[in-house]
Each structure stands twice: as C-alpha cells, then as structure tokens.
Scaffold this active site. Sequence first.
Site, PDB file in Angstrom:
ATOM      1  N   SER A 185       0.905  -1.106  -0.085  1.00 58.97           N
ATOM      2  CA  SER A 185      -0.137  -0.022  -0.054  1.00 58.97           C
ATOM      3  C   SER A 185       0.887   1.339  -0.078  1.00 58.97           C
ATOM      4  CB  SER A 185      -1.039  -0.120   1.260  1.00 58.97           C
ATOM      5  OG  SER A 185      -2.030   0.729   0.934  1.00 58.97           O
TER       6      SER A 185
ATOM      7  N   ASP B  87       9.743   4.990 -10.462  1.00 61.29           N
ATOM      8  CA  ASP B  87       9.623   5.395 -11.713  1.00 61.29           C
ATOM      9  C   ASP B  87      10.147   6.736 -12.003  1.00 61.29           C
ATOM     10  OD1 ASP B  87       7.848   3.537 -11.879  1.00 61.29           O
ATOM     11  OD2 ASP B  87       6.115   4.487 -12.031  1.00 61.29           O
TER      12      ASP B  87
ATOM     13  N   LYS C 182      -1.432  -3.883  -3.535  1.00 56.14           N
ATOM     14  CA  LYS C 182      -2.677  -3.411  -2.896  1.00 56.14           C
ATOM     15  C   LYS C 182      -2.755  -1.931  -3.723  1.00 56.14           C
ATOM     16  CE  LYS C 182      -5.650  -4.594  -1.775  1.00 56.14           C
ATOM     17  NZ  LYS C 182      -6.844  -5.095  -2.480  1.00 56.14           N
TER      18      LYS C 182
END
Length: 427
Positions: free
Chosen positions: A314, A325, A339
């Site tokens: 999470s 990224d 999740k």
Amino acid sequence: MVITKSRLVLGATAVTLSTIAVTGLGIHSRGQALFKASPKELVDEVWQIVYRQYVDGTFNQVDWQAVRKEYLDKSYTNQEEAYKSIREMLKKLEDPYTRFMDPEEFKNMQVDTSGELTGVGITISQDEETKQLVVIAPIEDTPAFKIGILAKDIIVEIDGKNTKGMDTNEAVSLIRGEVGTKVKLTILRDGEKKVFDVTRARIEIHPVKFSEKQTPAGNLGYIRLNQFSANAGKEMRDAIRKLETKNVSGYVLDLRGNPGGLLFSSIEIARMWLDKGIIVSTINRQGEKEREVARGRALTTKPLVVLVDKGSASASEILSGALQDNKRATIVGSQTFGKGLVQSVRPLTGDAGLAVTIAKYHTPSGKDINKHGIDPDVVVDLTDAQREELWLKERDKLATLADPQFAKAVEILGRQATDNSVNTNNN
C-alpha cells in the site's frame, strides 16, 4: 464534509489493506450531534454513500437499486439488525475492502491510524478470490512478530474458529482483547499448519529507526520505516537531517514488512527524497485523475536504494513506486504485496463507520499495481526460512552484509559511487 489531504490513509492497520481517504475521521458530523438515526435510516445512509461513491458504476454487476428496495422493505427493531443487514448488503459487491464498522470497530480504526493499537501486531486482509484471511505483515517488535508470524501466512483458525469466508472486521474482533490475554492463531504456511499462542499487548509504533553503517561502499545512512503512521514524516525528516550531518555517502531505505499507513505520510516522505516528478495518481469512477507531485524540497540528492519484500504494501508501494518511476532510487528485494485500491472512510450516524472503494491508484508511469505489486529493479528473493532466521532468530544480522538484500544494496551503492568518481575525474 471536505476530504482533506491530511486525513488520507493507506491501510487500516490490523484490519485490512487498502488505500483510504478518510472523511472527518474521529469527528462527529453535525447530523450525528443532533439525532441518532433509526435502524432503517442507517441502512439507507450506507446505501446512498455506496451509490454516490463506489468506484464501479455497475456496482460489480449488482442491481444496486434492487438491493435498496430489498433492505428498506425489511423491518428493524434495533441497530444490531441494521448492522447485520448492512454487512449482507455490502457483501453483494464482493469487495472485501468495502466494509461496515460498528462503533467499536470504527473507534479501533481511529486508534490504529494514530500510531498506537492494542492486539497482537499484524495487518490482515481477505484474499479477494479465496476469501481466506492473509497476513500482510507483522508489525516489527510486536507479539506476532516476535513469535514468528510472517507475511502471506494464511490464518485458518482463531481460537479454534474456522476463518473461511470470515470478514476482516470479525477476525479483528476475535484477535483483539485485553492486554495480557492470549489468542490462538492457526496458520497455514507452505501447505503446513502451525499454531501460535500469541499474548495481546498495547502496541505503540515508533515508525523510524536509523543508524550509520560502515560498509565497503563507505559510510551509509540506514533508515528502517516500519509503518506510515501519524508521526512517520517528522521522524523521517529528523533521521535524514541527522544522517546528513554525518556526511553519509548514500542511503538504504528499508520498507520490508511495512504494511502501509497514512497516505499523507507516504507523499510527505516521497517529497523528502524527490525534487520533482509525480508521486501518485488516483483514478475515480469517472476516470478523473488526481495527482500528487514533488515540490522541489528534497532533503538529499545522494544515492538511494530501497529494500522491499512481499510484506511491503500500500503506502510502501506508493513510495517505492514513486522513487522507482522517477529514477530516484534502485528498488531491491522481492515483489511487493500488490494493493492499489482507494477507499473513503466515512463516519455514520450513531458512531459507526463505512469504508467504501472509490478509486484506484497508479504509480507515476501509469502502472496499476493492484494484485501484482512493485517489481524490484534487482530481485533478491529470500525463502520463508531465510526470512524467519534473519528477522527473528538472528536479528543482529539484519542490515549487515549477512543480510542478502542489504548486502546487494551496499554493492549497488558502491558501484554508483565508483561510477560517479570516474565521471567526476573524466570531467
């Protein structure tokens, strides 16, 4: 009631794992103060919230209007009957993360997100396909952690009661209890059943631990983040600032076994490492995106490696996804939990609460990690036996060169330092 950024939550600790936007958590609305809803009014209140906010406009192929008629045509003599009907109604969505909390359960959730809880110290979820109760991660230095419960363990019995199909609220009410009492958890791990008698305790979570590490790659800053609780941001900021005064050459950020916590905290911490770039995007029922971005206030630009495993979930996945990224960090370890659903938690009349799935989140590059997780840049898998030995039996080896994942982080930081030195000399 306005949803404020500071009350966004990821992962209701020890209840279920999800991304949660909390509306007025812990604050009675004006309506609550003026009257207590009749049982039927409470049923309709829940129905209306799902009707307006649920992420899937088809309600997972359920005729939600027919559901309203079915449950409002019933007669209710007390709140308990309404609670039972609400749970039946929500079960039709086949979404374990959309759930009703009675006043006691809702109060427990508020305590959990404050950074202190009473119980054994595990975060659990219901598997969407098998309906089994799964341990997301034990919280470090808690009774469950010390006795040997691991991420991905399946809880098949609680004090002898079979948990097949049991929702997380019921499981939590069975696991929790008075401090000093015991609860028997029967765990299924790799096809083998294990029984743990766990003593309940009051658990105060200190989310950040940090130290200097003298390594072959130089003097490194090691920061262990256990959970994204209310004070995690402040403790992380203090840790980075203190380590910067020690002139560390790089950092290892350890998110292994971190089950999540406050979304605001994960965004705040991401901004301490990132000067620019998107941190996370949420996509609602209408397909609209809301983005959180860095603000040019990074506390350090030094090389960073993030350690993750299957217990990193999470909020941990949002932070590691943002750093990956944006090419700010190298992610090392095992594939994370996976999740990526967003919930709104609403207070209801009568002090109850409702968590309803309203959106999903994507990493900055647009990846949907739900049911998949974050793929590390460098995979270093540990067996359950290795993890148990490292985290429980020989804790002194954790974050040393005898810890394979930490050792790989040191190797990567050493290589980056060498490359930077070569580049500097060539210039």
